[in-house]
Design a protein around this motif. Structure first.
Motif, PDB file in Angstrom:
ATOM      1  N   MET A   1       0.845  -1.195   0.000  1.00  0.00           N
ATOM      2  CA  MET A   1       0.000   0.000   0.000  1.00  0.00           C
ATOM      3  C   MET A   1       0.883   1.249   0.000  1.00  0.00           C
ATOM      4  O   MET A   1       1.911   1.291   0.664  1.00  0.00           O
ATOM      5  N   THR A   2       0.497   2.263  -0.761  1.00  0.00           N
ATOM      6  CA  THR A   2       1.250   3.509  -0.806  1.00  0.00           C
ATOM      7  C   THR A   2       1.093   4.286   0.504  1.00  0.00           C
ATOM      8  O   THR A   2       0.149   4.075   1.264  1.00  0.00           O
ATOM      9  N   TYR A   3       2.029   5.212   0.746  1.00  0.00           N
ATOM     10  CA  TYR A   3       1.917   6.060   1.929  1.00  0.00           C
ATOM     11  C   TYR A   3       0.586   6.810   1.928  1.00  0.00           C
ATOM     12  O   TYR A   3      -0.099   6.904   2.952  1.00  0.00           O
ATOM     13  N   VAL A   4       0.251   7.375   0.761  1.00  0.00           N
ATOM     14  CA  VAL A   4      -0.947   8.209   0.713  1.00  0.00           C
ATOM     15  C   VAL A   4      -2.205   7.385   0.990  1.00  0.00           C
ATOM     16  O   VAL A   4      -3.133   7.856   1.667  1.00  0.00           O
ATOM     17  N   ALA A   5      -2.247   6.146   0.533  1.00  0.00           N
ATOM     18  CA  ALA A   5      -3.410   5.295   0.802  1.00  0.00           C
ATOM     19  C   ALA A   5      -3.525   5.002   2.297  1.00  0.00           C
ATOM     20  O   ALA A   5      -4.625   5.022   2.868  1.00  0.00           O
ATOM     21  N   ALA A 175     -16.855   6.403   4.384  1.00  0.00           N
ATOM     22  CA  ALA A 175     -16.280   6.844   3.117  1.00  0.00           C
ATOM     23  C   ALA A 175     -15.136   5.947   2.662  1.00  0.00           C
ATOM     24  O   ALA A 175     -14.850   5.847   1.464  1.00  0.00           O
ATOM     25  N   LEU A 176     -14.483   5.296   3.619  1.00  0.00           N
ATOM     26  CA  LEU A 176     -13.403   4.367   3.262  1.00  0.00           C
ATOM     27  C   LEU A 176     -13.944   3.053   2.703  1.00  0.00           C
ATOM     28  O   LEU A 176     -13.210   2.305   2.050  1.00  0.00           O
ATOM     29  N   GLU A 177     -15.213   2.798   2.958  1.00  0.00           N
ATOM     30  CA  GLU A 177     -15.812   1.517   2.588  1.00  0.00           C
ATOM     31  C   GLU A 177     -16.768   1.614   1.394  1.00  0.00           C
ATOM     32  O   GLU A 177     -17.128   0.591   0.804  1.00  0.00           O
ATOM     33  N   LEU A 178     -17.165   2.817   1.041  1.00  0.00           N
ATOM     34  CA  LEU A 178     -18.103   2.992  -0.070  1.00  0.00           C
ATOM     35  C   LEU A 178     -17.447   2.626  -1.399  1.00  0.00           C
ATOM     36  O   LEU A 178     -16.250   2.873  -1.602  1.00  0.00           O
ATOM     37  N   ILE A 266     -23.646  11.756   3.591  1.00  0.00           N
ATOM     38  CA  ILE A 266     -22.441  11.813   4.413  1.00  0.00           C
ATOM     39  C   ILE A 266     -21.910  13.237   4.474  1.00  0.00           C
ATOM     40  O   ILE A 266     -22.195  14.068   3.608  1.00  0.00           O
ATOM     41  N   ASP A 267     -21.150  13.521   5.509  1.00  0.00           N
ATOM     42  CA  ASP A 267     -20.542  14.826   5.690  1.00  0.00           C
ATOM     43  C   ASP A 267     -19.709  15.183   4.458  1.00  0.00           C
ATOM     44  O   ASP A 267     -19.014  14.326   3.899  1.00  0.00           O
ATOM     45  N   PRO A 268     -19.753  16.439   4.000  1.00  0.00           N
ATOM     46  CA  PRO A 268     -18.998  16.803   2.791  1.00  0.00           C
ATOM     47  C   PRO A 268     -17.502  16.513   2.864  1.00  0.00           C
ATOM     48  O   PRO A 268     -16.894  16.151   1.852  1.00  0.00           O
ATOM     49  N   VAL A 269     -16.896  16.653   4.054  1.00  0.00           N
ATOM     50  CA  VAL A 269     -15.463  16.346   4.139  1.00  0.00           C
ATOM     51  C   VAL A 269     -15.235  14.839   4.066  1.00  0.00           C
ATOM     52  O   VAL A 269     -14.223  14.377   3.527  1.00  0.00           O
ATOM     53  N   ALA A 270     -16.178  14.066   4.573  1.00  0.00           N
ATOM     54  CA  ALA A 270     -16.096  12.616   4.386  1.00  0.00           C
ATOM     55  C   ALA A 270     -16.216  12.272   2.904  1.00  0.00           C
ATOM     56  O   ALA A 270     -15.560  11.347   2.410  1.00  0.00           O
ATOM     57  N   HIS A 271     -17.057  13.020   2.200  1.00  0.00           N
ATOM     58  CA  HIS A 271     -17.172  12.806   0.750  1.00  0.00           C
ATOM     59  C   HIS A 271     -15.859  13.138   0.050  1.00  0.00           C
ATOM     60  O   HIS A 271     -15.515  12.539  -0.977  1.00  0.00           O
ATOM     61  N   LEU A 272     -15.097  14.095   0.618  1.00  0.00           N
ATOM     62  CA  LEU A 272     -13.767  14.391   0.079  1.00  0.00           C
ATOM     63  C   LEU A 272     -12.857  13.168   0.190  1.00  0.00           C
ATOM     64  O   LEU A 272     -12.004  12.942  -0.680  1.00  0.00           O
ATOM     65  N   ILE A 273     -13.010  12.377   1.238  1.00  0.00           N
ATOM     66  CA  ILE A 273     -12.218  11.155   1.364  1.00  0.00           C
ATOM     67  C   ILE A 273     -12.472  10.224   0.181  1.00  0.00           C
ATOM     68  O   ILE A 273     -11.547   9.588  -0.340  1.00  0.00           O
ATOM     69  N   GLN A 276     -10.444  11.498  -2.540  1.00  0.00           N
ATOM     70  CA  GLN A 276      -9.035  11.146  -2.343  1.00  0.00           C
ATOM     71  C   GLN A 276      -8.765   9.716  -2.805  1.00  0.00           C
ATOM     72  O   GLN A 276      -7.755   9.439  -3.470  1.00  0.00           O
ATOM     73  N   ARG A 277      -9.645   8.812  -2.438  1.00  0.00           N
ATOM     74  CA  ARG A 277      -9.499   7.417  -2.860  1.00  0.00           C
ATOM     75  C   ARG A 277      -9.590   7.300  -4.381  1.00  0.00           C
ATOM     76  O   ARG A 277      -8.851   6.511  -5.002  1.00  0.00           O
ATOM     77  N   PHE A 278     -10.483   8.072  -4.964  1.00  0.00           N
ATOM     78  CA  PHE A 278     -10.630   8.067  -6.420  1.00  0.00           C
ATOM     79  C   PHE A 278      -9.334   8.537  -7.090  1.00  0.00           C
ATOM     80  O   PHE A 278      -8.888   7.965  -8.090  1.00  0.00           O
ATOM     81  N   ALA A 279      -8.690   9.556  -6.515  1.00  0.00           N
ATOM     82  CA  ALA A 279      -7.436  10.054  -7.077  1.00  0.00           C
ATOM     83  C   ALA A 279      -6.356   8.977  -7.055  1.00  0.00           C
ATOM     84  O   ALA A 279      -5.601   8.804  -8.023  1.00  0.00           O
ATOM     85  N   VAL A 280      -6.267   8.236  -5.952  1.00  0.00           N
ATOM     86  CA  VAL A 280      -5.286   7.150  -5.868  1.00  0.00           C
ATOM     87  C   VAL A 280      -5.612   6.049  -6.873  1.00  0.00           C
ATOM     88  O   VAL A 280      -4.719   5.507  -7.544  1.00  0.00           O
TER      89      VAL A 280
END
Length: 303
Positions: A1-5, A175-178, A266-273, A276-280
């Motif tokens: 797994m990458t650092y960012v993940a 958000a990590l599980e969606l 979900i909370d908008p910042v959780a949606h940002l997560i 982030q996952r999509f970017a990875v």
């Protein structure tokens, strides 16, 4: 797994820690009614945008956000009882993960006893320049691509405004599980949109995809999207919305053939997560390592 993940995955627990730390940081943060400027560069600027909008909406006082390079230096040229300043600030808040960014350090030198810094690396010049320090070393990152420090800093600032962020932290875990709402293998372009405080989140989501995956993204205020940017929407592209969605926007986007992404549950910042996952995922699909983004370093230090 990458650092960012790994760092993306750590966010739910760090948000709980950030919300708890907000009570300890009260003395370093603005009092209701103070005029405040919030500054940062890149991701930190986008978190500043979100906090500024939230603070004003909460009735806490006039709050402006600036990219570090765009802060009007004349506004720090003196004090309210001395040389004139066109819009004096009672408090300058700087957000900086590295504590070494040139533009932010320049502002802290000028801000003097009006300054507070939220910082990840405490062994840096920013700590010595600011009057008050809110240290978040537990949210610092190895990655160049910033994720958890930014969202933890914003969580602390939201909690300082009186928000109960227990649900937001729970939403971060969700958000990590969606499932990802878009397929990295088939999507050509994404435009992120927000409204009010979520404009900063839209800008940040777009930046993450550009940094991690050199992917074509844009970001706009949701109400402004139909004033031109919608012209690029078509089949194979998407519009991803954070927070409140203007009436009719989904229908207008879908009429172009583009996909509309929005999760009001979900909370908008959780949606940002999720973004982030999509970017990875985009980076991995393209055979790129998101831990070594092209042309980027952890901090921009100018000679």
């Amino acid at each position: 797994m990458t650092y960012v993940a790994e760092e993306i995955d750590s966010q739910p627990e760090l948000w709980r820690r950030a919300a708890a730390q907000a009570a300890e940081a009260t003395g370093a943060l603005p009092r209701p009614g103070e005029r405040v400027a919030v500054v940062g560069c890149g991701t930190s600027w986008f978190m500043a945008m979100a906090y500024a909008a939230l603070r004003e909406a909460a009735g806490q006082g006039e709050t402006d956000a600036f990219a570090g390079s765009e802060f009007p230096a004349t506004r720090l040229a003196g004090n309210r009882n001395g040389s004139p300043i066109d819009r004096p600030y009672d408090r300058i808040i700087a957000i900086t993960r590295s504590g070494t960014t040139t533009e932010v350090l320049d502002i802290l030198r000028k801000a003097g006893d009006r300054s507070t810094v939220l910082v990840g690396d405490v062994d840096t010049p920013a700590v010595g320049l600011a009057r008050d320090v809110i240290a978040l070393p537990w949210a610092d990152e190895r990655s160049v691509v910033q994720t958890r420090f930014a969202t933890s800093a914003l969580t602390l600032l939201r909690a300082s405004l009186g928000e109960d962020l227990a649900k937001a932290a729970d939403d971060a875990q969700r958000a990590l599980e969606l499932p990802l709402p878009l397929d990295p293998a088939t999507i050509e372009q994404v435009t992120f949109v927000g409204r009010g405080w979520t404009n900063g989140l839209a800008q940040e989501a777009a930046l993450k995809c550009r940094e991690a995956a050199t992917f074509w993204t844009e970001a706009y205020p949701a109400m402004d999207f139909r004033h031109g940017p919608i012209s690029i929407s078509t089949t194979g592209r998407a519009v991803w919305a954070f927070g409140e969605v203007p009436p009719g926007l989904r229908e207008d986007v879908e009429a172009t053939g583009a996909t509309f992404v929005h999760d009001p549950a979900i909370d908008p910042v959780a949606h940002l997560i999720v973004a982030q996952r999509f970017a990875v995922a985009l980076a991995e699909h393209k055979g790129l390592n998101p831990d070594t983004p092209r042309h980027l370093t952890r901090s921009v230090v100018l000679s």
